[in-house]
Design a protein around this motif. Structure first.
Motif, PDB file in Angstrom:
ATOM      1  N   PHE A 134       1.888   1.866   8.361  1.00  0.00           N
ATOM      2  CA  PHE A 134       0.978   1.709   7.969  1.00  0.00           C
ATOM      3  C   PHE A 134       1.509   0.909   6.348  1.00  0.00           C
ATOM      4  N   LEU A 135       2.855   0.600   6.608  1.00  0.00           N
ATOM      5  CA  LEU A 135       3.356   0.339   4.670  1.00  0.00           C
ATOM      6  C   LEU A 135       3.753  -1.268   4.877  1.00  0.00           C
ATOM      7  N   GLU A 136       3.570  -1.614   6.045  1.00  0.00           N
ATOM      8  CA  GLU A 136       4.537  -2.987   6.388  1.00  0.00           C
ATOM      9  C   GLU A 136       4.038  -3.997   6.664  1.00  0.00           C
ATOM     10  N   ARG A 137       2.160  -3.664   7.042  1.00  0.00           N
ATOM     11  CA  ARG A 137       0.880  -4.709   6.763  1.00  0.00           C
ATOM     12  C   ARG A 137       0.667  -5.103   5.882  1.00  0.00           C
ATOM     13  N   LYS A 138       0.049  -6.143   5.624  1.00  0.00           N
ATOM     14  CA  LYS A 138      -0.230  -6.466   3.994  1.00  0.00           C
ATOM     15  C   LYS A 138      -2.233  -6.735   4.405  1.00  0.00           C
TER      16      LYS A 138
END
Length: 163
Positions: free
Chosen positions: A27-31
């Motif tokens: 969830f934190l690796e996308r922009k």
């Protein structure tokens, strides 16, 4: 000043110290980062055996407290998770929902406030910057190095003040 009737405190971080967040790192690796998804998945975190054992062991001599960068809106899920995994009862300190300061600032602020009335025996945390600042301030620190580090989470903790 400490109250001699109080037991010393053992202060534990949650994410990647007691709770394994690896399954929700995506969830934190996308922009842009999906913070709602990241925190919504927290109730499904598996416990980290080393951290849980240390918390239980610490509870024999200390009062356990939890200090997390999770926002206040996650309180119910966090309390349920702690209970479900048999962690010692203890007050949970969370960041305000609108607080985006780095974890090292918010956590050190809370530690200093606690130290005014309690002896803090140990802080257990996985965030190197939190650990370094706490040690510089005179606190005893155990670095939680039993989980896989996450570059995305590190950026979130320091630059975005999200966890």
């Amino acid at each position: 000043m400490t109250d001699s009737n109080d037991r010393p405190l053992a202060v534990f971080d949650l994410d990647n110290t007691l709770a394994d967040t690896a399954h929700r790192q995506h969830f934190l690796e996308r922009k842009p980062r999906d913070w709602d998804g990241f925190f919504a998945a927290a109730p499904h975190d598996p416990p980290l055996a080393e951290g849980v054992a240390l918390a239980r062991e610490s509870a024999q001599e200390c009062e356990v407290r939890y200090l997390t960068g999770r926002p206040e809106r996650c309180r119910r899920d966090t309390l349920d998770w702690l209970a479900a995994h048999g962690l010692p009862e203890g007050r949970v300190y969370m960041r305000r929902n609108d607080d985006r300061r780095p974890a090292r600032r918010t956590k050190l602020e809370t530690l200093r406030r606690l130290a005014r009335t309690h002896e803090i025996r140990v802080l257990v945390d996985d965030d190197e910057l939190v650990c370094e600042d706490a040690e510089r301030a005179g606190f005893t620190v155990v670095r939680a190095r039993w989980s896989a580090p996450s570059a995305a989470l590190k950026v979130a903790q320091e630059r975005e003040g999200r966890t």
